[in-house]
Design a protein around this motif. Structure first.
Motif, mmCIF file in Angstrom:
data_model
loop_
_atom_site.group_PDB
_atom_site.id
_atom_site.type_symbol
_atom_site.label_atom_id
_atom_site.label_comp_id
_atom_site.label_asym_id
_atom_site.label_seq_id
_atom_site.Cartn_x
_atom_site.Cartn_y
_atom_site.Cartn_z
ATOM 1 N N LEU A 94 0.836 -1.201 0.000
ATOM 2 C CA LEU A 94 0.000 0.000 0.000
ATOM 3 C C LEU A 94 0.871 1.252 0.000
ATOM 4 C CD1 LEU A 94 -2.864 1.306 0.281
ATOM 5 C CD2 LEU A 94 -2.374 1.420 2.716
ATOM 6 N N LEU A 95 1.883 1.280 0.860
ATOM 7 C CA LEU A 95 2.754 2.451 0.928
ATOM 8 C C LEU A 95 3.584 2.594 -0.348
ATOM 9 C CD1 LEU A 95 3.689 2.116 4.661
ATOM 10 C CD2 LEU A 95 2.614 4.091 3.629
ATOM 11 N N TYR A 96 3.899 1.487 -0.982
ATOM 12 C CA TYR A 96 4.585 1.537 -2.280
ATOM 13 C C TYR A 96 3.690 2.220 -3.314
ATOM 14 C CZ TYR A 96 7.037 -0.255 -6.446
ATOM 15 O OH TYR A 96 7.710 -0.378 -7.637
ATOM 16 N N LEU A 97 2.412 1.853 -3.322
ATOM 17 C CA LEU A 97 1.463 2.486 -4.244
ATOM 18 C C LEU A 97 1.285 3.963 -3.930
ATOM 19 C CD1 LEU A 97 -1.345 -0.202 -4.621
ATOM 20 C CD2 LEU A 97 0.262 0.549 -6.351
ATOM 21 N N ILE A 98 1.251 4.299 -2.641
ATOM 22 C CA ILE A 98 1.138 5.706 -2.257
ATOM 23 C C ILE A 98 2.328 6.483 -2.809
ATOM 24 C CG2 ILE A 98 1.174 7.309 -0.305
ATOM 25 C CD1 ILE A 98 -0.298 5.157 1.309
ATOM 26 N N GLY A 99 3.516 5.900 -2.687
ATOM 27 C CA GLY A 99 4.707 6.547 -3.234
ATOM 28 C C GLY A 99 4.598 6.763 -4.726
ATOM 29 N N LEU A 100 4.040 5.781 -5.441
ATOM 30 C CA LEU A 100 3.869 5.911 -6.892
ATOM 31 C C LEU A 100 2.881 7.019 -7.251
ATOM 32 C CD1 LEU A 100 3.746 2.127 -7.857
ATOM 33 C CD2 LEU A 100 5.435 3.774 -8.673
ATOM 34 N N PHE A 251 5.869 -5.747 -14.107
ATOM 35 C CA PHE A 251 5.308 -5.941 -12.766
ATOM 36 C C PHE A 251 6.333 -6.590 -11.837
ATOM 37 C CE2 PHE A 251 3.173 -9.072 -9.962
ATOM 38 C CZ PHE A 251 2.591 -8.174 -9.084
ATOM 39 N N ALA A 252 6.987 -7.649 -12.317
ATOM 40 C CA ALA A 252 7.984 -8.335 -11.491
ATOM 41 C C ALA A 252 9.140 -7.401 -11.144
ATOM 42 C CB ALA A 252 8.501 -9.578 -12.222
ATOM 43 N N ALA A 253 9.568 -6.596 -12.125
ATOM 44 C CA ALA A 253 10.663 -5.661 -11.881
ATOM 45 C C ALA A 253 10.257 -4.600 -10.864
ATOM 46 C CB ALA A 253 11.084 -5.004 -13.194
ATOM 47 N N ALA A 254 8.995 -4.140 -10.953
ATOM 48 C CA ALA A 254 8.516 -3.110 -10.025
ATOM 49 C C ALA A 254 8.461 -3.642 -8.596
ATOM 50 C CB ALA A 254 7.138 -2.624 -10.456
ATOM 51 N N ILE A 255 7.975 -4.876 -8.432
ATOM 52 C CA ILE A 255 7.917 -5.473 -7.098
ATOM 53 C C ILE A 255 9.329 -5.692 -6.552
ATOM 54 C CG2 ILE A 255 7.278 -7.552 -5.820
ATOM 55 C CD1 ILE A 255 4.929 -5.816 -6.362
ATOM 56 N N SER A 256 10.231 -6.130 -7.423
ATOM 57 C CA SER A 256 11.606 -6.356 -6.963
ATOM 58 C C SER A 256 12.260 -5.047 -6.541
ATOM 59 C CB SER A 256 12.428 -7.037 -8.059
ATOM 60 O OG SER A 256 12.597 -6.177 -9.177
ATOM 61 N N TRP A 257 11.952 -3.944 -7.251
ATOM 62 C CA TRP A 257 12.477 -2.636 -6.865
ATOM 63 C C TRP A 257 11.961 -2.236 -5.483
ATOM 64 C CZ3 TRP A 257 15.906 0.993 -7.116
ATOM 65 C CH2 TRP A 257 15.609 2.290 -6.701
ATOM 66 N N CYS A 258 10.679 -2.472 -5.251
ATOM 67 C CA CYS A 258 10.088 -2.144 -3.950
ATOM 68 C C CYS A 258 10.834 -2.850 -2.826
ATOM 69 C CB CYS A 258 8.607 -2.531 -3.941
ATOM 70 S SG CYS A 258 7.818 -2.426 -2.313
ATOM 71 N N PHE A 259 11.002 -4.163 -2.962
ATOM 72 C CA PHE A 259 11.611 -4.918 -1.869
ATOM 73 C C PHE A 259 13.126 -4.739 -1.812
ATOM 74 C CE2 PHE A 259 7.472 -6.904 -2.000
ATOM 75 C CZ PHE A 259 7.198 -7.049 -0.647
ATOM 76 N N LEU A 260 13.740 -4.339 -2.928
ATOM 77 C CA LEU A 260 15.162 -3.997 -2.881
ATOM 78 C C LEU A 260 15.390 -2.806 -1.957
ATOM 79 C CD1 LEU A 260 18.120 -4.103 -3.855
ATOM 80 C CD2 LEU A 260 17.428 -2.639 -5.778
ATOM 81 N N ILE A 261 14.576 -1.758 -2.130
ATOM 82 C CA ILE A 261 14.726 -0.566 -1.287
ATOM 83 C C ILE A 261 14.313 -0.866 0.153
ATOM 84 C CG2 ILE A 261 14.007 1.834 -0.976
ATOM 85 C CD1 ILE A 261 15.859 1.268 -3.371
ATOM 86 N N VAL A 310 -0.075 -3.747 -9.328
ATOM 87 C CA VAL A 310 0.205 -3.937 -7.905
ATOM 88 C C VAL A 310 -1.072 -3.797 -7.083
ATOM 89 C CG1 VAL A 310 1.493 -3.044 -5.918
ATOM 90 C CG2 VAL A 310 2.595 -3.186 -8.146
ATOM 91 N N SER A 311 -2.027 -2.970 -7.554
ATOM 92 C CA SER A 311 -3.264 -2.743 -6.800
ATOM 93 C C SER A 311 -4.016 -4.043 -6.552
ATOM 94 C CB SER A 311 -4.172 -1.760 -7.548
ATOM 95 O OG SER A 311 -3.602 -0.485 -7.589
ATOM 96 N N VAL A 312 -4.038 -4.922 -7.570
ATOM 97 C CA VAL A 312 -4.766 -6.185 -7.425
ATOM 98 C C VAL A 312 -4.142 -7.033 -6.320
ATOM 99 C CG1 VAL A 312 -5.477 -8.292 -8.597
ATOM 100 C CG2 VAL A 312 -5.416 -6.132 -9.853
ATOM 101 N N VAL A 313 -2.821 -7.138 -6.344
ATOM 102 C CA VAL A 313 -2.124 -7.928 -5.330
ATOM 103 C C VAL A 313 -2.270 -7.273 -3.960
ATOM 104 C CG1 VAL A 313 0.094 -8.941 -4.696
ATOM 105 C CG2 VAL A 313 -0.490 -8.647 -7.103
#
Length: 619
Positions: A94-100, A251-261, A310-313
């Protein structure tokens, strides 16, 4: 509900009653994590269907589902820790989406309103909570639950922050995150989260508070933000460009970026220790790391694609977050806990009127947006639950007081959808009292006797912004004879720079439209659709305009096809539907694409209207 529907639901309910026994009988069939998640999702989904049918917020269904499957219910979920772990993912996403969704330029454009309010609101609310709690103790209310030396301080923390998860979810669902109230609310929530992180950093040292741990926490956030911004600017675009034609890989790259940070932030101390040989306790919480990850790639052209996927997940994990919260609700130890919970909820809501609203108003936000923003932030934050849980572990507060805070969160969470939808009505109902207290609306500039307009735009959002751009380009002589009526005073200077007359006014009131000069306009355009309008509709506006200006040509805005007939009956001369107008433009593009002329068509459109990304509009 018909008798047949009721009987079917009754039979289905009897079937569900056998679920606990079935689960226990086949406990070895699935891993505990999969089984527990499945039970939570089934319970939440079924209850949500029933609750929505009776117009009860779905959040209540998720909380009740947690109670049903949790330790004080059927206890069929054997390891609540499984759900807590999964629900944590929901908060991170959720906070990742807020950042986006964060547009730094628009947030900074709020200037003094956001910065001053963000810096002062949290400490002022803490002081308010402490004062009210001490007053309750003095009056003999609260007993042993509020008698601890740290209890007033923790109640201050509870009332100082609002729920990022709940508020942003509602703003996104109603497509109002890009409004003035949405941007201010989002900015305040970010400030609150930063304040909360500082509180968590110094909690272990409350007996001897030190400023150094707080400064180091903020330094860690700054270091992570700079590092993420550098990578996002110079490295990430290259990778996204490689995978742009494969949405699933984006999508996979975006999720990996989120968890990398997130991982970089959480293990920042380990990195500094390994690389530089020192440990300054710079680690950043997972939630703040996710927010930074989203904000640093928000400007990429793929951000809309990322948000959609990401919203669906995220919705799946957020559902588990509330179910997990429901499982954590303890059995109340007497009525005192529940009474205190209700009292804490009242104090939290009261703080929005006593602290939030005057602060936003005094820093320059107009009265309506200040009140709407304050009302919609009228709940307790998830961070407050974390702070109180840590406080209980440290021995600062009792478990009963922590339980009261959880119940208070539940109460305000259930009230949030109602308060969100009624925010404008609350402002309208309090307008007389607010005026007497000195909180006045911006002065309405009445039109002079000889003042008339060729065009009046009622409301100002995206359609009106693009319309003024076209007028400035193709019909500049029309701008001095154009009137804009809108309540968002923060964009009035930008509109006025175009040479347009812009006045503050409430579209709900026919008398207001008359005094502002709409009665002297040749053409009146209702630019905002009903799903964005608050307190009125296009049909009512058309009736009011026709009443004050019988000779005007009225152009109205409809969402549904069936609304056009009602608008014509109300007095509109022409009704436009954005969906139809957009379809016409896309139809032309499709025709040219099928005939192999799309490049020529694009060139002709850009020659006529300019390239979209270089248009300088008000919004």
């Amino acid at each position: 509900m018909t008798g047949k529907e009721f009987s079917r639901l009754l039979c289905f309910g009897c079937l569900l009653a056998l679920l606990p026994a079935t689960v226990w009988a086949s406990a070895s069939g699935l891993p505990s994590l999969v089984r527990d998640i499945g039970l939570c999702i089934v319970s939440a989904g079924l209850l949500a269907i029933v609750f929505v049918r009776f117009k009860i917020p779905e959040i209540a269904a998720y909380l009740v589902a947690g109670v049903v499957v949790g330790p004080i219910g059927t206890a069929i979920v054997t390891d609540p820790g499984n759900i807590e772990t999964i629900s944590e993912l929901g908060l991170i996403l959720l906070l990742y989406l807020i950042g986006l969704e964060i547009d730094v330029r628009k947030l900074l454009a709020s200037g003094r309103i956001l910065i001053v309010s963000g810096l002062l609101q949290y400490p002022l609310c803490i002081a308010f909570g402490v004062a009210i709690t001490k007053l309750l103790v003095f009056a003999g209310i609260g007993g042993e639950l509020l008698s601890g030396s740290y209890a007033p301080l923790y109640i201050g923390f509870v009332v100082a922050a609002s729920s990022t998860l709940l508020v942003v979810k509602l703003f996104q669902e109603t497509f109002q995150l890009d409004t003035e109230a949405g941007r201010i609310a989002l900015g305040l929530l970010i400030f609150q989260d930063i304040w909360a992180i500082g509180v968590i950093a110094v909690q272990p040292n409350f007996s001897s508070p030190e400023i150094i741990p707080i400064l180091l926490s903020f330094l860690g956030i700054a270091v992570l933000a700079v590092l993420a911004a550098f990578i996002a600017k110079f490295i990430i675009p290259i990778g996204f460009k490689w995978v742009a034609k494969k949405p699933e890989v984006v999508f996979a790259a975006a999720i990996s970026w989120c968890f990398l940070i997130v991982l970089l932030g959480v293990y920042l101390d380990v990195l500094t220790s390994r690389l530089f040989g020192f440990d300054l306790h710079l680690s950043v919480g997972a939630e703040m790391g996710a927010l930074i990850a989203g904000a640093t790639i928000a400007s990429l052209p793929y951000s809309a694609e990322i948000i959609g996927k990401v919203s669906v997940v995220k919705d799946f994990f957020v559902t588990l977050f509330f179910v997990g919260l429901g499982m954590s609700i303890p059995m109340p130890d007497g009525m005192n806990v529940l009474l205190l919970a209700g009292l804490f909820a009242v104090i939290a809501v009261l703080a929005r009127y006593v602290i939030f609203f005057p602060l936003l108003y005094s820093t320059g936000l107009d009265r309506r947006n200040a009140m709407v923003t304050s009302v919609r932030l009228g709940q307790i934050s998830e961070f407050s639950l974390v702070i109180c849980f840590i406080g209980m572990q440290l021995g600062h507060i009792t478990s009963d007081l922590n339980s009261a805070v959880i119940f208070a969160f539940v109460i305000t969470a259930l009230l949030t959808p109602l308060m969100y939808n009624r925010a404008d009505s609350i402002h309208g109902g309090l307008s007389g009292l607010l005026g007497k207290l000195g909180f006045r609306e911006p002065p309405q500039k009445e039109a002079g006797e000889d003042e008339s307009y060729s065009l009046a735009l009622l409301g100002f959002h995206r359609v009106a912004s693009s319309l003024l751009y076209e007028f400035r380009k193709n019909h500049p002589e029309l701008l001095p004879k154009t009137l804009v009526v809108d309540f968002n005073v923060n964009i009035h200077p930008k509109i006025a720079e175009l040479g347009v007359a812009v006045k503050y006014g409430d579209l709900c009131n026919a008398e207001t439209l008359h005094h502002l000069g709409v009665d002297k306009a040749r053409v009146v355009v209702c630019t905002i659709p009903d799903d964005v309008l608050k307190g009125t509709t296009n049909r009512k506006i058309v009736r009011d305009v026709r009443h004050v200006n019988p000779n005007a040509v009225i152009i109205a805005n409809a969402i549904e096809l069936s609304e056009s007939r009602a608008l014509y009956d109300a007095g509109a001369d022409y009704v436009f539907l954005q969906r139809v107008e957009t379809a016409r433009a896309v139809e032309s593009a499709v025709e040219k694409a099928l005939s192999g002329e799309i490049a020529e068509y694009r060139s002709s459109v850009e020659a006529l209207y300019g390239e979209w990304h270089v248009r300088e509009e008000v919004m």
